[in-house]
Design a protein around this motif. Sequence first.
Motif, PDB file in Angstrom:
ATOM      1  N   LEU A 145       0.650  -1.056   0.019  1.00  0.00           N
ATOM      2  CA  LEU A 145       0.229   0.130   0.083  1.00  0.00           C
ATOM      3  C   LEU A 145       0.761   1.262  -0.060  1.00  0.00           C
ATOM      4  CD1 LEU A 145      -2.589   1.334   0.233  1.00  0.00           C
ATOM      5  CD2 LEU A 145      -2.785   1.324   2.873  1.00  0.00           C
ATOM      6  N   LYS A 146       1.670   1.196   0.702  1.00  0.00           N
ATOM      7  CA  LYS A 146       2.749   2.282   0.781  1.00  0.00           C
ATOM      8  C   LYS A 146       3.387   2.782  -0.313  1.00  0.00           C
ATOM      9  CE  LYS A 146       6.660   4.098   3.419  1.00  0.00           C
ATOM     10  NZ  LYS A 146       7.853   3.884   4.503  1.00  0.00           N
ATOM     11  N   ASN A 147       3.867   1.525  -0.990  1.00  0.00           N
ATOM     12  CA  ASN A 147       4.693   1.804  -2.308  1.00  0.00           C
ATOM     13  C   ASN A 147       3.848   2.216  -3.307  1.00  0.00           C
ATOM     14  OD1 ASN A 147       6.918   0.481  -1.369  1.00  0.00           O
ATOM     15  ND2 ASN A 147       6.680  -1.266  -2.011  1.00  0.00           N
ATOM     16  N   ARG A 148       2.300   1.885  -3.420  1.00  0.00           N
ATOM     17  CA  ARG A 148       1.407   2.365  -4.461  1.00  0.00           C
ATOM     18  C   ARG A 148       1.363   3.905  -4.002  1.00  0.00           C
ATOM     19  NH1 ARG A 148       0.848  -2.938  -4.796  1.00  0.00           N
ATOM     20  NH2 ARG A 148       0.131  -3.760  -6.689  1.00  0.00           N
ATOM     21  N   ILE A 149       1.202   4.429  -2.703  1.00  0.00           N
ATOM     22  CA  ILE A 149       0.863   5.820  -2.676  1.00  0.00           C
ATOM     23  C   ILE A 149       2.161   6.661  -2.972  1.00  0.00           C
ATOM     24  CG2 ILE A 149       0.615   7.464  -0.731  1.00  0.00           C
ATOM     25  CD1 ILE A 149      -1.305   5.268   0.716  1.00  0.00           C
ATOM     26  N   VAL A 150       3.207   6.096  -2.628  1.00  0.00           N
ATOM     27  CA  VAL A 150       4.380   6.911  -2.841  1.00  0.00           C
ATOM     28  C   VAL A 150       4.611   6.797  -4.232  1.00  0.00           C
ATOM     29  CG1 VAL A 150       6.931   7.028  -2.589  1.00  0.00           C
ATOM     30  CG2 VAL A 150       5.574   6.371  -0.548  1.00  0.00           C
ATOM     31  N   GLY A 151       4.233   6.000  -5.071  1.00  0.00           N
ATOM     32  CA  GLY A 151       4.649   5.837  -6.449  1.00  0.00           C
ATOM     33  C   GLY A 151       3.473   6.707  -7.171  1.00  0.00           C
ATOM     34  N   GLY A 152       2.406   7.092  -6.670  1.00  0.00           N
ATOM     35  CA  GLY A 152       1.413   7.878  -7.216  1.00  0.00           C
ATOM     36  C   GLY A 152       0.439   7.167  -7.943  1.00  0.00           C
ATOM     37  N   GLN A 153       0.317   5.636  -7.268  1.00  0.00           N
ATOM     38  CA  GLN A 153      -0.704   4.791  -8.225  1.00  0.00           C
ATOM     39  C   GLN A 153      -1.903   4.902  -7.067  1.00  0.00           C
ATOM     40  OE1 GLN A 153       1.250   1.029  -8.251  1.00  0.00           O
ATOM     41  NE2 GLN A 153       2.765   1.811  -9.549  1.00  0.00           N
ATOM     42  N   LYS A 159      -8.674   1.158  -4.333  1.00  0.00           N
ATOM     43  CA  LYS A 159      -9.379  -0.021  -4.625  1.00  0.00           C
ATOM     44  C   LYS A 159      -8.905  -1.152  -3.846  1.00  0.00           C
ATOM     45  CE  LYS A 159      -9.709   0.356  -9.821  1.00  0.00           C
ATOM     46  NZ  LYS A 159      -9.224   0.049 -11.128  1.00  0.00           N
ATOM     47  N   MET A 160      -7.592  -1.202  -3.404  1.00  0.00           N
ATOM     48  CA  MET A 160      -6.917  -2.230  -2.340  1.00  0.00           C
ATOM     49  C   MET A 160      -7.584  -1.969  -1.030  1.00  0.00           C
ATOM     50  SD  MET A 160      -3.080  -2.177  -3.567  1.00  0.00           S
ATOM     51  CE  MET A 160      -2.449  -3.292  -2.354  1.00  0.00           C
ATOM     52  N   ILE A 161      -7.641  -0.483  -0.875  1.00  0.00           N
ATOM     53  CA  ILE A 161      -8.489  -0.133   0.679  1.00  0.00           C
ATOM     54  C   ILE A 161      -9.489  -0.490   0.608  1.00  0.00           C
ATOM     55  CG2 ILE A 161      -8.720   1.609   2.116  1.00  0.00           C
ATOM     56  CD1 ILE A 161      -6.340   2.990   1.182  1.00  0.00           C
ATOM     57  N   GLY A 162     -10.398  -0.248  -0.380  1.00  0.00           N
ATOM     58  CA  GLY A 162     -11.850  -0.574  -0.319  1.00  0.00           C
ATOM     59  C   GLY A 162     -12.128  -2.144  -0.014  1.00  0.00           C
ATOM     60  N   ALA A 163     -11.440  -2.782  -1.148  1.00  0.00           N
ATOM     61  CA  ALA A 163     -11.533  -4.178  -1.050  1.00  0.00           C
ATOM     62  C   ALA A 163     -11.171  -4.795   0.496  1.00  0.00           C
ATOM     63  CB  ALA A 163     -10.577  -4.943  -1.931  1.00  0.00           C
ATOM     64  N   ARG A 164     -10.193  -4.372   1.095  1.00  0.00           N
ATOM     65  CA  ARG A 164     -10.059  -4.714   2.699  1.00  0.00           C
ATOM     66  C   ARG A 164     -11.162  -4.213   3.470  1.00  0.00           C
ATOM     67  NH1 ARG A 164      -9.786  -7.209   6.156  1.00  0.00           N
ATOM     68  NH2 ARG A 164      -8.197  -7.727   7.657  1.00  0.00           N
ATOM     69  N   ASP A 173       5.047  11.114   5.380  1.00  0.00           N
ATOM     70  CA  ASP A 173       6.205  11.466   6.030  1.00  0.00           C
ATOM     71  C   ASP A 173       7.260  11.120   5.243  1.00  0.00           C
ATOM     72  OD1 ASP A 173       6.353  12.758   8.368  1.00  0.00           O
ATOM     73  OD2 ASP A 173       6.235  10.900   9.656  1.00  0.00           O
ATOM     74  N   ASP A 174       6.990  10.239   4.050  1.00  0.00           N
ATOM     75  CA  ASP A 174       8.245  10.280   2.993  1.00  0.00           C
ATOM     76  C   ASP A 174       7.846  11.174   1.891  1.00  0.00           C
ATOM     77  OD1 ASP A 174       9.352   8.170   4.302  1.00  0.00           O
ATOM     78  OD2 ASP A 174       8.576   6.460   3.137  1.00  0.00           O
ATOM     79  N   TYR A 175       7.074  12.089   1.968  1.00  0.00           N
ATOM     80  CA  TYR A 175       6.948  13.485   1.143  1.00  0.00           C
ATOM     81  C   TYR A 175       5.989  13.214   0.172  1.00  0.00           C
ATOM     82  CZ  TYR A 175      10.758  14.776   4.230  1.00  0.00           C
ATOM     83  OH  TYR A 175      11.426  15.074   5.300  1.00  0.00           O
ATOM     84  N   ALA A 176       5.204  12.185   0.255  1.00  0.00           N
ATOM     85  CA  ALA A 176       4.324  11.890  -0.884  1.00  0.00           C
ATOM     86  C   ALA A 176       2.975  12.693  -0.260  1.00  0.00           C
ATOM     87  CB  ALA A 176       3.883  10.220  -0.841  1.00  0.00           C
ATOM     88  N   TYR A 177       3.236  13.694   0.175  1.00  0.00           N
ATOM     89  CA  TYR A 177       1.957  14.635   0.740  1.00  0.00           C
ATOM     90  C   TYR A 177       0.869  14.952  -0.465  1.00  0.00           C
ATOM     91  CZ  TYR A 177       5.378  17.883   0.007  1.00  0.00           C
ATOM     92  OH  TYR A 177       6.419  18.771  -0.460  1.00  0.00           O
ATOM     93  N   GLY A 178       1.199  15.316  -1.481  1.00  0.00           N
ATOM     94  CA  GLY A 178       0.547  15.509  -2.581  1.00  0.00           C
ATOM     95  C   GLY A 178      -0.588  14.293  -3.116  1.00  0.00           C
ATOM     96  N   HIS A 179       0.276  13.072  -3.158  1.00  0.00           N
ATOM     97  CA  HIS A 179      -0.689  11.883  -3.430  1.00  0.00           C
ATOM     98  C   HIS A 179      -1.315  11.433  -2.251  1.00  0.00           C
ATOM     99  CE1 HIS A 179       2.240  11.649  -6.715  1.00  0.00           C
ATOM    100  NE2 HIS A 179       3.460  11.048  -6.220  1.00  0.00           N
TER     101      HIS A 179
END
Length: 873
Positions: free
Chosen positions: A9-17, A23-28, A53-59
């Motif tokens: 989940l974190k990798n998808r958020i940081v990567g802008g996906q 969808k992953m959150i909703g399914a869970r 905190d990893d500076y993906a605040y826009g995402h």
Amino acid sequence: MAKLSAKDLKNRIVGGQIDDAVKMIGARLDEAAPPERDTIAGRLGAVVQEAYDDYAYGHVDRLIEQARQQIDARTAEIFEDSVAECKKLTKTYHHKFLPLESERNARQLREALRSRDISEALRVLRDMLAAYTDDPTYGRRLNYIGSVVGSLVNDQQEVHQLLSRARSQASKYGWKPEDIDKIEAIFKDRINGMGKDEVINQEREFKAALTRVVVEMRSLLPDVNMVGDVSNAQIRKFSSAIRAMIRTTFLQKRPISWADLCDIFVEFVPAKVSATSALSGVEGRLYYRLGPAAQKTAKRVFQQTGELEVVRTALLHYAKQITDPKDMGRVAETMGLLAHPDFAQFLRQRLSDRRFQSIRGLMTSAIGQFGSAESGKALVEELRGHIRSAPTDRKARNLALKTIQALSESIKSAQTADEIAEILNQTIPLLPDKDNRMALDFALQMLPDAPADKLLPEHRSWFITTLTESLWLGEYTPEFAGGDDMQRTVLGWREPIVDAVVAFGNKGATDFMRAAHKQIGHFSGAFMAIAEICGRIGNHAFMPLLETALRVATQSNASAISRYSQETYYDSSEGVRKPISQRMILSALIIGISQVGGQRADFVLKDLNQKIQSNFCPSPDAEASRRIFESIKRLGGGGIGVEGESNGAGFADLAAITSQSGESAGAAGGNGPVDAKAVEQAVAAMNKFYFRASKKRAAKIAAIQVLASARAIDGIEPLLDAFDDKDPFIEASAQNALLEYGAPGTAPKILQAFVNRVVERMDQAQSEEREELANLLEQLNPSRPEMQKLLLQEMERVPSATPVYRALADLVNPTQSRQGPAIHREEEGNEAMVNATLSRAEILEKRREYLALRQAWIQGGKKGAAPARPPGI
């Protein structure tokens, strides 16, 4: 959360996906029962916070908005709450950093005016006013600028030129002429001494901002006295603060400059101030006021922060615009703190830039923090460029030492012995011939951890030889210099050399003796270091070296030492430097010989005692005298000379007392052939007051021998009173006499009384004496059935929550007491396996060795770590 991991989940958020993440959150959440949805959403919110905190605040903002539309408002609200603290912390630090920006601009404005660079001063003023026009405190800021230029009493003409040009360009930059008039009015008031208190208070407010931030950062770290591992919660706490600070540089409205952040971050970089700066009141950096746990936490958090590409990109973008060496110095140190190899290439390029030659040392030290192979090569080339001129050029020497210090970081980060060998093969040949101090600095800095295992034999020999020979470099500390109030011993500047040689252990013994024998004819404070090394390693092969040192020390003429060659040590109790005397050196050698031990050591000390009594050499201190006494006692010898006295008559008095044989002392409950009247006289002698120390020693030692032989109940109390006597000979005699009471074959009645009195004394004693009494019982083999039975009886009498009870429990069952209950079943099983492989004779021998080491540790003032109990013992 079987189908959705936090990492995915974190990798998808940081990567802008964001679509995939939603969808992953909703399914869970759809899989969860309604009562569990908020709990699961909270766990997912923690992942969202990490991404923020990893500076993906826009995402993260996009994720929250889509969650509101595609999942439900409640989940979006939980996610929003999870990052609310991060946003609040960022705003808080932004508010705290604004005064830092003001102070930095004020410094630049003053420097430009003092250097008569009106154009640069106008640029700084333009930046200041542009930043302040939409600030609610704009009026106060104008006052502050007026106060800043008002402090330049000797540069008033330049200030007038600046204000004149600023007034003429006001319309061009959107200023109001009244703003410049206000600055000028404050400037004149300050020059004329009017409104001085008000403007000074404003300046103090801005200057105090940095101190407040640094103090707050210190409070986020573990306490200075903390030991052990740092919790993940403490690491996250400090990490969140550091990342919030860096986020202030990414704000769209009035971002904080990296220059201000670097001013703060360098407080966590090791760098001592010069002596001149210290006298001027400049304090050392915060790093030196942190405890080991705090230093470790800060280092770890900054290195984790340096792994974030967005942080590295932003800092490099700022660094490439810098032209001022002072600003580049702070950035270089911050890059070293973040410790990512990406910064290495940038700093290596700046090393060849003529604008930054004044901070080569800082950049070199920073490069050493990266620990990569490429950094090591760059540092070797840097060292090669400076070291040729080091013997004659002070600047080159300082740069060479800085480079060596940086290279030491590469040594520490090396994974294998081959990597270390590669660096040493390139650097050792570069050292100048006959520059012994440079070689010493190199050896101390470049020595890896566990050097006996990590160094090739030829490198090991070079390090030991260099370190040992450097012990004779001599005093180079000025008379007026102070010292370290935390220093452990009088070894002073030799102490780190001693620690380095001891780290090699017996693997370095041959090289150590070969190097020391070459210098041993030169009497100096090095003898104290030699004694310390020999005593701590404890190799019997060192005895010839120690004997030679002792002979040289006793034959040396202390009065012939000139004032200029007299060595000193720092006495932290009085805060002054004192001379290292012949008596101190002799005492150190005696203790070293005693620690090496063996019959040869005993004979050497017995022979030395004859010289002391003949006034051939000074008498040693109390601890060394006790060591001599123990040696002579083992050999069955006579009197001891202490502090210039001879007390051989004490043993003659013993013969007079014991000659009064009559009825057996068995009537008093003892086992020996000593007369009851003699016991009574001995007890009286122990309780009597003696005006002269020599008379007291002679009479009491004789009386102690009588009581030890008789093992009478009446003698237990006076012997316990003498157990910690200030006279080391009486103390040692009493301790040995008490051991006689617990020896095998003692009458049960005597043994019971003895154990009972010792435990009672433990209950009344302070912690140090209590430990020594427990050690006394431990030397009597508490596992013996008769001793174990008595100790268990005492445990029933003593309250279970007391230190005495815990000490007795440790004696009765040391394995259970020290390792704890069921949680250590595996260790207990291992110990049983060890016991199974040892014969009873081996167990007894190991136990005797352990008890001897522990007794020596206690008698030696408990310096260093306590001896470890061998497995299975």
